[in-house]
Write a protein that holds these residues in place. Structure first.
Motif, PDB file in Angstrom:
ATOM      1  N   THR A 161     -12.953  -1.346   4.179  1.00  0.00           N
ATOM      2  CA  THR A 161     -11.502  -1.565   4.078  1.00  0.00           C
ATOM      3  C   THR A 161     -10.722  -0.267   3.863  1.00  0.00           C
ATOM      4  OG1 THR A 161     -11.441  -1.860   1.659  1.00  0.00           O
ATOM      5  CG2 THR A 161     -12.018  -3.787   3.000  1.00  0.00           C
ATOM      6  N   ARG A 215     -10.237   2.304   5.615  1.00  0.00           N
ATOM      7  CA  ARG A 215      -9.486   2.851   6.768  1.00  0.00           C
ATOM      8  C   ARG A 215      -7.986   2.560   6.644  1.00  0.00           C
ATOM      9  NH1 ARG A 215     -11.186   2.109  13.140  1.00  0.00           N
ATOM     10  NH2 ARG A 215      -9.418   3.219  14.052  1.00  0.00           N
ATOM     11  N   ASP A 216      -7.642   1.411   6.091  1.00  0.00           N
ATOM     12  CA  ASP A 216      -6.245   0.990   6.013  1.00  0.00           C
ATOM     13  C   ASP A 216      -5.598   1.268   4.662  1.00  0.00           C
ATOM     14  OD1 ASP A 216      -6.324  -0.089   8.654  1.00  0.00           O
ATOM     15  OD2 ASP A 216      -7.352  -1.869   7.852  1.00  0.00           O
ATOM     16  N   SER A 217      -6.356   1.847   3.717  1.00  0.00           N
ATOM     17  CA  SER A 217      -5.782   2.009   2.378  1.00  0.00           C
ATOM     18  C   SER A 217      -6.014   3.378   1.756  1.00  0.00           C
ATOM     19  CB  SER A 217      -6.339   0.934   1.433  1.00  0.00           C
ATOM     20  OG  SER A 217      -7.767   1.019   1.355  1.00  0.00           O
ATOM     21  N   HIS A 267      -6.070   7.103   1.688  1.00  0.00           N
ATOM     22  CA  HIS A 267      -5.344   8.046   2.541  1.00  0.00           C
ATOM     23  C   HIS A 267      -5.315   9.440   1.935  1.00  0.00           C
ATOM     24  CE1 HIS A 267      -2.442   9.323   5.527  1.00  0.00           C
ATOM     25  NE2 HIS A 267      -1.572   9.692   4.595  1.00  0.00           N
TER      26      HIS A 267
END
Length: 268
Positions: A200, A202-204, A206
């Protein structure tokens, strides 16, 4: 005596505010990686420092390894030594290679001359050399805050995964990287995001430096996309760049395109 200063990656890097002293506070997870330099310590009649491998810019007398020796010599009666650094980890790559060299020099001197310094004492010396130097004293996964030199334990174990580091032969100075960032507190602390499954991230999870550096250096974004294309479960730029890494379930075959760059692959 020989030692092998390893490097690190940043898993997430949030720049939260600018400090009164000109530095920035951040949230990041530092994770050690096996790509390493080689540092040798030899008894000598007078102190000297030499290097080989990748060219190290700047005045050799101000190298962090030299400064580490001088820092301890100010407090202990250290005999002269010859220090030789064979530089392998790229410079200006967001991997903390120079900081690692300094920290490993402190540890090597402590061991060679039986100075009896504790982990906490070595970390205090390391902080005087650079913001992320202290991490490499214990050299284990840590959640880092403030300037990146205050550590919290993190229950993150990526052993068994493969990491692919891609350095596109492009050095980015810390000053250049920080010039483009806009500090802000994330809605969800990075420490919470890292508790979610890696699939998960990849979307959170950063790296804030990507926002300003990817438009200036499109090759970095291109490498990140390629790493996902060949199966990375997570990919990111490390630190203030310019290395981009991918974390994989198993070893991967490096494409001809990525093979143009300086690439290292190994187990986490």
């Amino acid at each position: 005596m020989l030692t092998f200063p390893t490097c690190k990656i940043n898993i997430g890097l949030r720049i939260t505010e600018k400090r009164p002293d000109g530095f920035h506070n951040l949230q990041s997870c530092f994770y050690p990686v096996g790509w390493s330099d080689v540092l040798e310590l030899i008894p000598a009649s007078e102190f000297s420092f030499t290097d080989s491998g990748l060219a190290i810019p700047g005045d050799p007398t101000k190298n962090l390894c030299v400064r580490a020796y001088q820092l301890l010599k100010a407090d202990f009666e250290l005999p002269p030594v010859q220090m030789h650094l064979h530089k392998i980890v790229p410079i200006g790559a967001g991997l903390g290679g120079g900081s690692s060299d300094a920290a490993f020099a402190l540890k090597l001197l402590n061991e060679r001359f039986a100075l009896g310094l504790t982990v906490a004492q070595l970390q205090d010396y390391a902080r005087r050399l650079g913001s992320d130097c202290a991490f490499f004293i214990e050299n284990k996964p840590m959640y880092c805050v403030e300037k990146g030199d205050v550590f919290q334990e993190v229950s993150l174990d990526l052993s068994g995964y493969t990491i692919l580091l891609v350095y596109p032969n492009l050095a980015i100075s810390t000053a250049e990287a920080y010039a483009g960032v806009r500090p802000r507190l994330p809605e969800t602390p990075l420490s919470e995001q890292l508790q979610a499954p890696i699939e998960t991230w990849r979307d959170s999870v950063h790296n804030d430096f990507e926002d300003s550096l990817f438009p200036v250096y499109p090759v970095l974004a291109d490498i990140k996309h390629q790493l996902y294309d060949i199966g990375a479960v997570y990919a990111s730029m490390s630190g203030s760049g310019s290395t981009v890494y991918g974390i994989f379930q198993a070893p991967v075959t490096v494409s001809n395109h990525l093979g143009r760059y300086n690439v290292w692959q190994g187990k986490l």
